[in-house]
Structure formats: structure tokens, C-alpha cells
Write a protein that holds these residues in place. Structure first.
Motif, mmCIF file in Angstrom:
data_model
loop_
_atom_site.group_PDB
_atom_site.id
_atom_site.type_symbol
_atom_site.label_atom_id
_atom_site.label_comp_id
_atom_site.label_asym_id
_atom_site.label_seq_id
_atom_site.Cartn_x
_atom_site.Cartn_y
_atom_site.Cartn_z
ATOM 1 N N GLU A 31 0.827 -1.202 0.000
ATOM 2 C CA GLU A 31 0.000 0.000 0.000
ATOM 3 C C GLU A 31 0.862 1.254 0.000
ATOM 4 N N SER A 32 1.926 1.262 0.798
ATOM 5 C CA SER A 32 2.760 2.459 0.868
ATOM 6 C C SER A 32 3.504 2.702 -0.440
ATOM 7 N N GLU A 33 3.832 1.641 -1.171
ATOM 8 C CA GLU A 33 4.490 1.795 -2.474
ATOM 9 C C GLU A 33 3.483 2.072 -3.577
ATOM 10 N N TRP A 34 2.352 1.402 -3.531
ATOM 11 C CA TRP A 34 1.385 1.436 -4.621
ATOM 12 C C TRP A 34 0.518 2.668 -4.593
ATOM 13 N N GLN A 35 -0.005 3.042 -3.415
ATOM 14 C CA GLN A 35 -0.942 4.151 -3.321
ATOM 15 C C GLN A 35 -0.377 5.470 -3.844
ATOM 16 N N PRO A 36 0.856 5.858 -3.479
ATOM 17 C CA PRO A 36 1.377 7.116 -4.025
ATOM 18 C C PRO A 36 1.493 7.090 -5.551
ATOM 19 N N GLN A 37 1.834 5.940 -6.107
ATOM 20 C CA GLN A 37 1.930 5.828 -7.568
ATOM 21 C C GLN A 37 0.552 5.962 -8.205
ATOM 22 N N VAL A 38 -0.445 5.332 -7.618
ATOM 23 C CA VAL A 38 -1.804 5.418 -8.139
ATOM 24 C C VAL A 38 -2.298 6.857 -8.041
ATOM 25 N N ARG A 39 -2.067 7.494 -6.885
ATOM 26 C CA ARG A 39 -2.475 8.893 -6.722
ATOM 27 C C ARG A 39 -1.768 9.786 -7.733
ATOM 28 N N ALA A 40 -0.474 9.571 -7.929
ATOM 29 C CA ALA A 40 0.284 10.390 -8.877
ATOM 30 C C ALA A 40 -0.257 10.220 -10.289
ATOM 31 N N GLN A 41 -0.582 9.002 -10.676
ATOM 32 C CA GLN A 41 -1.148 8.756 -12.012
ATOM 33 C C GLN A 41 -2.509 9.419 -12.151
ATOM 34 N N ALA A 42 -3.347 9.336 -11.129
ATOM 35 C CA ALA A 42 -4.670 9.963 -11.182
ATOM 36 C C ALA A 42 -4.548 11.474 -11.271
ATOM 37 N N ARG A 43 -3.628 12.050 -10.505
ATOM 38 C CA ARG A 43 -3.413 13.492 -10.548
ATOM 39 C C ARG A 43 -2.900 13.918 -11.923
ATOM 40 N N GLU A 44 -1.985 13.154 -12.483
ATOM 41 C CA GLU A 44 -1.445 13.475 -13.812
ATOM 42 C C GLU A 44 -2.548 13.433 -14.861
ATOM 43 N N GLN A 45 -3.379 12.415 -14.813
ATOM 44 C CA GLN A 45 -4.480 12.302 -15.778
ATOM 45 C C GLN A 45 -5.471 13.447 -15.607
ATOM 46 N N ALA A 46 -5.780 13.793 -14.360
ATOM 47 C CA ALA A 46 -6.728 14.892 -14.096
ATOM 48 C C ALA A 46 -6.201 16.201 -14.652
ATOM 49 N N PHE A 128 -18.612 33.254 -5.001
ATOM 50 C CA PHE A 128 -18.503 31.984 -4.300
ATOM 51 C C PHE A 128 -18.123 32.297 -2.859
ATOM 52 N N THR A 129 -19.088 32.211 -1.930
ATOM 53 C CA THR A 129 -18.811 32.534 -0.534
ATOM 54 C C THR A 129 -19.508 31.526 0.371
ATOM 55 N N HIS A 130 -19.302 31.681 1.656
ATOM 56 C CA HIS A 130 -19.931 30.818 2.661
ATOM 57 C C HIS A 130 -19.772 29.343 2.300
ATOM 58 N N VAL A 131 -18.557 28.957 1.996
ATOM 59 C CA VAL A 131 -18.272 27.585 1.566
ATOM 60 C C VAL A 131 -18.424 26.645 2.758
ATOM 61 N N GLN A 132 -19.297 25.654 2.590
ATOM 62 C CA GLN A 132 -19.498 24.658 3.634
ATOM 63 C C GLN A 132 -18.614 23.439 3.414
ATOM 64 N N SER A 133 -18.419 23.065 2.124
ATOM 65 C CA SER A 133 -17.549 21.926 1.833
ATOM 66 C C SER A 133 -17.108 21.944 0.374
ATOM 67 N N ILE A 134 -15.921 21.401 0.150
ATOM 68 C CA ILE A 134 -15.401 21.180 -1.205
ATOM 69 C C ILE A 134 -14.750 19.802 -1.191
ATOM 70 N N ASP A 135 -15.120 18.975 -2.138
ATOM 71 C CA ASP A 135 -14.508 17.646 -2.272
ATOM 72 C C ASP A 135 -14.124 17.436 -3.734
ATOM 73 N N PHE A 136 -12.931 16.909 -3.945
ATOM 74 C CA PHE A 136 -12.436 16.611 -5.280
ATOM 75 C C PHE A 136 -12.382 15.098 -5.461
ATOM 76 N N GLU A 137 -12.695 14.651 -6.657
ATOM 77 C CA GLU A 137 -12.676 13.223 -6.956
ATOM 78 C C GLU A 137 -12.064 13.024 -8.337
ATOM 79 N N PHE A 138 -11.144 12.093 -8.417
ATOM 80 C CA PHE A 138 -10.509 11.787 -9.707
ATOM 81 C C PHE A 138 -11.307 10.745 -10.445
#
Length: 138
Positions: A31-46, A128-138
Motif C-alpha cells: 500500500e505504501s508503495e502502490w498508493q502514491p503511484q496510483v495517486r500520482a497517475q490519477a493526478r497526472e491524468q486529471a 462563491f462565498t460561505h463555503v461549507q464543503s469542497i470535495d475533489f474526486e478523480f
């Protein structure tokens, strides 16, 4: 009961704890090796081609000629373009606070949600004011 049966049962009991520890260690290492790579790939694609989804609950008001839509709290889920995704991801990497992301998120939502990717309401500016929440999804 034979001695062989006692030995194999005892041996199996001794191995179960080390095997569980080994499985947990392997899972953690993977998980520690794989997750950062998966996150990096998702961020790059986004940031380059896919964009990402944003869900926000905030107050949106508008400035546009002829606008009759009064401001109010809205719950919006919409895709945002790779251009805005790249800006948001870069700001996050640079340590920006959520408040510092608000102007870019507002522009991204205005583009995709309120102006239908620039095809309607040319010149619309969303406040854009009074922000209650912001969530990002790849």
C-alpha cells in the motif's frame, strides 16, 4: 493420537501469528508503495486530459447582464476541466489553504456548470462565498 498429529498442530499454531504479521507487513508495504503511484497517475491524468469532479456546497451569487438568478446556497457536483484541475493540484502541492483554492474552484464551476463550458451566459461571474464543503474526486 500420534506424536505426528501433535507436532503438526503445534507447528501450525506457531506459524499462524508470524504469517499474519507477515501478511500485514506485506500489505502495508504494498500500500505504501502502490498508493502514491496510483495517486500520482490519477493526478497526472486529471491535470492533462481527464479533469476531475468537484462537489461543493456554497453560496453562489452572480454578476451578469440580464441575470435574473438570485444568489443562494447550492449543492453542486460537476466535472472541471484539466486546465482548472492542474491549477488546483498545483496550488495544493504548493500548500495552499482551502480558502486560497476558492477563486479557482469558483471559476472552474462557473465554466462547467453555470456557462455550460462557455456556451451560454457569456461574461457570467459567480460569487462563491460561505463555503461549507469542497470535495475533489478523480
Amino acid at each position: 493420537m500420534s506424536h505426528a498429529g501433535l507436532w503438526s498442530g503445534h507447528r501450525a499454531g506457531q506459524l499462524s501469528a508470524p504469517q499474519k504479521k507477515l501478511q500485514a507487513a506485506l500489505a502495508e508495504a504494498t500500500e505504501s508503495e502502490w498508493q502514491p503511484q496510483v495517486r500520482a497517475q490519477a493526478r497526472e491524468q486529471a491535470a492533462t486530459s481527464g479533469g476531475m469532479m468537484v462537489t461543493v456546497v456554497a453560496y453562489f451569487g452572480f454578476t451578469a447582464s440580464g441575470s435574473s438568478d438570485d444568489g443562494r446556497i447550492r449543492h453542486i457536483t460537476t466535472p472541471i476541466s484539466p486546465t482548472y484541475a492542474a491549477q488546483i493540484l498545483q496550488l495544493q502541492e504548493d500548500g495552499a489553504t482551502e480558502e486560497e483554492l476558492h477563486p479557482v474552484v469558483a471559476e472552474a464551476i462557473t465554466e462547467s456548470y453555470f456557462t455550460d463550458w462557455g456556451t451560454i451566459c457569456d461574461g457570467l461571474v459567480a460569487h462563491f462565498t460561505h463555503v461549507q464543503s469542497i470535495d475533489f474526486e478523480f
